[in-house]
Write an enzyme that holds these catalytic residues in place. Structure first.
Site, PDB file in Angstrom:
ATOM      1  N   SER A  64       0.796  -1.164  -0.019  1.00 49.49           N
ATOM      2  CA  SER A  64      -0.102   0.006  -0.123  1.00 49.49           C
ATOM      3  C   SER A  64       0.965   1.403  -0.051  1.00 49.49           C
ATOM      4  O   SER A  64       1.985   1.172   0.394  1.00 49.49           O
ATOM      5  CB  SER A  64      -0.821   0.052   1.222  1.00 49.49           C
ATOM      6  N   TYR A  77      -1.482  -0.145  11.125  1.00 51.65           N
ATOM      7  CA  TYR A  77      -1.724  -0.656   9.755  1.00 51.65           C
ATOM      8  C   TYR A  77      -0.529  -0.352   8.931  1.00 51.65           C
ATOM      9  O   TYR A  77      -0.075  -1.432   8.335  1.00 51.65           O
ATOM     10  CB  TYR A  77      -3.272   0.007   9.077  1.00 51.65           C
ATOM     11  N   LYS A  91       2.234  -3.044   7.235  1.00 48.86           N
ATOM     12  CA  LYS A  91       2.663  -3.291   5.888  1.00 48.86           C
ATOM     13  C   LYS A  91       4.001  -3.199   5.566  1.00 48.86           C
ATOM     14  O   LYS A  91       4.557  -4.029   4.697  1.00 48.86           O
ATOM     15  CB  LYS A  91       1.709  -2.311   4.885  1.00 48.86           C
TER      16      LYS A  91
HETATM   17  N1  LIG Z   1      -8.903  -0.975  -0.404  1.00 46.51           N
HETATM   18  C1  LIG Z   1      -7.822   0.116  -0.389  1.00 46.51           C
HETATM   19  O1  LIG Z   1      -7.979   1.067  -0.407  1.00 46.51           O
HETATM   20  C2  LIG Z   1      -6.485  -0.674  -0.015  1.00 46.51           C
HETATM   21  C3  LIG Z   1      -5.396   0.395  -0.421  1.00 46.51           C
HETATM   22  C4  LIG Z   1      -4.067  -0.240  -0.364  1.00 46.51           C
HETATM   23  C5  LIG Z   1      -3.877  -1.589   0.149  1.00 46.51           C
HETATM   24  N2  LIG Z   1      -4.934  -2.311   0.439  1.00 46.51           N
HETATM   25  C6  LIG Z   1      -4.456  -3.806   1.004  1.00 46.51           C
HETATM   26  O2  LIG Z   1      -5.431  -4.468  -0.190  1.00 46.51           O
HETATM   27  C7  LIG Z   1      -5.745  -5.695   0.681  1.00 46.51           C
HETATM   28  C8  LIG Z   1      -7.039  -6.010   0.189  1.00 46.51           C
HETATM   29  O3  LIG Z   1      -7.836  -4.798   0.563  1.00 46.51           O
HETATM   30  P1  LIG Z   1      -9.451  -4.642   0.437  1.00 46.51           P
HETATM   31  O4  LIG Z   1      -9.908  -3.332   0.149  1.00 46.51           O
HETATM   32  O5  LIG Z   1      -9.802  -5.774  -0.685  1.00 46.51           O
HETATM   33  O6  LIG Z   1     -10.008  -4.985   1.546  1.00 46.51           O
HETATM   34  P2  LIG Z   1     -11.267  -6.256   2.120  1.00 46.51           P
HETATM   35  O7  LIG Z   1     -11.329  -6.210   3.405  1.00 46.51           O
HETATM   36  O8  LIG Z   1     -12.272  -5.949   1.375  1.00 46.51           O
HETATM   37  O9  LIG Z   1     -10.374  -7.675   1.784  1.00 46.51           O
HETATM   38  C9  LIG Z   1      -9.535  -8.447   2.471  1.00 46.51           C
HETATM   39  C10 LIG Z   1     -10.066  -9.847   2.735  1.00 46.51           C
HETATM   40  O10 LIG Z   1      -9.053 -10.560   3.499  1.00 46.51           O
HETATM   41  C11 LIG Z   1      -9.972 -11.310   4.152  1.00 46.51           C
HETATM   42  N3  LIG Z   1      -9.225 -11.608   5.342  1.00 46.51           N
HETATM   43  C12 LIG Z   1      -8.784 -10.721   6.423  1.00 46.51           C
HETATM   44  N4  LIG Z   1      -7.875 -11.562   7.359  1.00 46.51           N
HETATM   45  C13 LIG Z   1      -8.060 -12.827   7.130  1.00 46.51           C
HETATM   46  C14 LIG Z   1      -7.590 -13.902   7.695  1.00 46.51           C
HETATM   47  N5  LIG Z   1      -6.867 -13.933   8.630  1.00 46.51           N
HETATM   48  N6  LIG Z   1      -7.622 -15.021   6.902  1.00 46.51           N
HETATM   49  C15 LIG Z   1      -8.437 -15.185   5.845  1.00 46.51           C
HETATM   50  N7  LIG Z   1      -9.031 -14.337   5.271  1.00 46.51           N
HETATM   51  C16 LIG Z   1      -8.733 -12.875   5.746  1.00 46.51           C
HETATM   52  C17 LIG Z   1     -11.219 -10.438   4.616  1.00 46.51           C
HETATM   53  O11 LIG Z   1     -12.047 -11.439   4.988  1.00 46.51           O
HETATM   54  C18 LIG Z   1     -11.344  -9.875   3.253  1.00 46.51           C
HETATM   55  O12 LIG Z   1     -12.271 -10.668   2.417  1.00 46.51           O
HETATM   56  C19 LIG Z   1      -5.404  -5.327   1.799  1.00 46.51           C
HETATM   57  O13 LIG Z   1      -4.173  -6.093   2.069  1.00 46.51           O
HETATM   58  C20 LIG Z   1      -5.043  -3.997   2.133  1.00 46.51           C
HETATM   59  O14 LIG Z   1      -4.214  -3.753   3.202  1.00 46.51           O
HETATM   60  C21 LIG Z   1      -6.269  -1.850   0.095  1.00 46.51           C
END
Ligand SMILES: NC(=O)c1ccc[n+]([C@@H]2O[C@H](COP(=O)([O-])OP(=O)(O)OC[C@H]3O[C@@H](n4cnc5c(N)ncnc54)[C@H](O)[C@@H]3O)[C@@H](O)[C@H]2O)c1
Ligand SMILES: NC(=O)c1ccc[n+]([C@@H]2O[C@H](COP(=O)([O-])OP(=O)(O)OC[C@H]3O[C@@H](n4cnc5c(N)ncnc54)[C@H](O)[C@@H]3O)[C@@H](O)[C@H]2O)c1
Lengths: 393, 393
Positions: B158, B182, B186
């Protein structure tokens, strides 16, 4: 303060020491036992140590108690008995059940978290093992402490968190930057502990958790009795134990390899800040006292906390002056009479020229001092090595 | 390249996607399915998502396949079926048994590790949960990959790893410094993955493990069908989903609170680099191709690796230009017709004024591009929200 003669002694506080059988752990436990204020619980998996260390610590403390007070109280005798658990910190179920077993005995008052893997070179070969054992196990330990409302922690940190320090002597406020996998595990653990101290609970209250991180410089020597000392499994990694093993004949290298003599130091070899293991251990007892809420020491220590909620504090434990590799070899030559031959080879990847603590903060706030000199360290190390050429085995 | 019409298709490669049911995971899986090159395996514990997302992804891909080729091959049809595992990554036994179950089916070729907790505010309230779920679970996943000789990883990183960036636009070589719990999770995961890539194995060989870390800026929008989209559990945290929920009436706040309009930006509100979720997803397919050893792309990507063994590489995924909070509100006003009222309140702790990617490296080396514009993001988001006012529920 509970003494052997007081009539209404305070109850012993349960203090858990992880890595209790290791070099630092065993001397810390010895120092704790001598206060007769704590019931010490050791957790170790003996990955780099031997259960015998704990037996010896206990009998040493008991014999010293009997010497100083001919009729010791039952509680003082009890305070020299260690509750020993063979347990791996990466197994949360096992750790949890140990915490559980003290719930009916007043719970665990505080934790001194010493256990870790510490070989810099090895850490770059098996980084995941280091991250799992040092970082993941610490996260898990903190979670279990939280579950059991155990809110006091002393953490074994290291000068390695400074990487190549921008200034010498090194102050605690220096930016942290691990220079090896091992170093990064230490930095990460500090950050995690600090964030935990800083957290706001559901009820809006700040977390009552308080932690002191002790950044060790180079502990050396042994208890003067020669009854406990450093006995790593495998070939010794550190300079002083290596020299002791060479002198006693358990390491048969004909020459000591010196990694570089072209560093920007007085004699060109690397400089470290050595302090006696018993001075280092004494620092833990003061730090533990500093975790007593409501005490003057507690207020003093956490008034200067760097974390936003004022619950985390780091201290350098060092003497504040440095010894070069060559000075150490000379001191060991004097202590052992062994005629060391040295051979200078190239620099070793990851070595930092100079690591010297600024010990002012620990002195001012904890009253910490490391009076024992290099001669004493070498003498005590040698005494241990001669009496136990093969350590605890 | 396997197409629906080729006669001797390559076997599907098993690709494990963690967090597959989440916002990014579901769109990444959709994009993978459309290539008909992979057998996708999803692991999710549905902490912040719904199994329905995966059913929809699968049927969307199948219907698109049937549309484009009236008689699709059995393998192409198979490639639209996801192997769905409900599993928590913090449970190594469960994860290990999933890896085991593919051993007889050619093993898992690569992993896209998306699962994590991501709420900045929450992360400072329950830091240990974040460290356990994001960091300890990643260490454990890497250990299991190593056990099963699975050597290819794409990691969901991220822009948060840059903390308050010293320069805008942000280049990949910028120092990493988490500004929140958070963010620190990362940074730690990147360091751990990098150290693992860098490690030397027992036999003196370098670890064959290769990893690409994709540093997402702000993904937005949804698949244009409105069939899949973002459905976080609880109140939406991010600006665009919040605006969509306000417009559709599932969040009833009368005004949008704007955190500060005195930042050093054009209109004083915070600026972010938004890119369409399908553009972001497409980046994962290219990155996966870049992990094919021996390919030209692989050589190109890892030639410029910053890690000492040349096995780790990080890329920004962003558009390279920024949108302020006010510009986003305007764009959503146009897309939804909703008359948003805003109220400027104080700055929010932890907010960084401006985060804009320098996307040059991903463009030059991966050929990555994010062509969809803000209007498209808002239109697709709104389409999803109108068709699914309560998401997957
Ligand atoms: N959405 C954003 O703006 C953004 C920006 C930068 C980075 N990210 C990163 O991208 C990734 C996904 O983000 P997102 O927006 O899709 O979030 P999200 O919450 O929609 O998706 C994350 C998924 O991981 C699952 N999960 C979490 N912990 C778990 C575990 N211990 N075992 C199994 N499943 C687990 C959740 O149930 C969820 O389905 C994350 O790593 C987040 O840090 C997101
Ligand atoms: N010795 C030094 O020069 C030095 C300097 C700075 C910091 N430190 C730190 O001090 C601590 C102790 O160092 P030491 O020199 O006493 O090392 P040591 O190896 O003698 O002691 C560590 C002890 O922890 C135990 N241990 C390790 N992993 C464990 C696990 N998962 N579960 C249970 N027990 C486990 C080992 O068996 C050993 O008894 C370490 O955290 C180290 O990083 C040491």
């Amino acid at each position: 303060m509970t003494t052997a003669n007081s009539n209404t002694p305070e109850l012993l506080k349960n203090v858990l020491v992880t890595g209790g059988a290791g070099y630092i752990g065993s001397h810390v436990i010895y120092t704790l036992l001598r206060t007769h204020k704590y019931k010490v619980i050791s957790i170790d998996n003996y990955h780099n140590s031997f259960p015998a260390a704990l037996t010896r610590v206990s009998s040493l403390a008991l014999s010293e108690l009997k010497e100083s007070s001919p009729e010791p109280s039952a509680q003082d005798i009890d305070s020299t008995v260690i509750d020993v658990h063979e347990c791996d910190l990466i197994n949360p179920t096992a750790v949890r059940s140990i915490f559980s077993s003290y719930a009916s005995k007043g719970g665990i008052w505080g934790v001194i978290h010493i256990a870790a893997y510490k070989a810099v070179g090895e850490s770059s070969e098996i980084p995941l093992t280091y991250y799992a054992n040092n970082v993941a196990a610490t996260i898990s330990l903190l979670q279990i402490m939280q579950e059991f409302h155990c809110t006091r922690l002393i953490y074994s940190s290291s000068a390695t968190v400074y990487g190549v320090p921008p200034d010498i002597p090194i102050k605690e406020e220096t930016r942290r930057e691990g220079d090896s996998v091992y170093g990064r595990t230490k930095v990460m653990c500090e950050l995690i502990i600090e964030d935990f101290c800083d957290s706001i609970m559901n009820d809006g209250e700040t977390n009552p958790f308080q932690a002191i991180s002790l950044r060790y410089f180079n502990p050396a020597g042994a208890h003067p009795s020669g009854y406990i000392g450093e006995h790593p499994r495998g070939r010794p990694e550190n300079l002083l134990p290596l020299l002791a093993h060479m002198a006693v004949g358990t390491v048969t290298d004909p020459v000591l390899k010196v990694f570089g003599n072209d560093y920007p130091t007085a004699d060109g070899t690397c400089v470290r800040d050595y302090l006696h293991i018993l001075d280092l251990a004494a620092g833990h007892v003061i730090a533990l006292q500093a975790l007593e809420e409501g005490s003057e020491l507690n207020a003093k220590v956490f008034a200067g906390s760097t974390s936003s909620n004022g619950k985390f504090k780091a201290y350098n434990l060092g003497k504040g002056h440095g010894m070069s590799v060559m000075q150490i070899v000379d001191a060991m030559r004097k202590a052992t009479g062994h005629d060391y031959k040295t051979e200078v080879i190239g620099r070793r990847r990851g070595d930092v020229p100079e690591l010297i603590a600024d010990p002012a903060l620990a002195r001012a706030e904890l009253g910490f001092d490391a009076p024992r000199d290099l001669e004493t360290m070498c003498r005590d190390l040698w005494n241990w090595q001669v009496k136990n050429p093969t350590g605890y085995e």
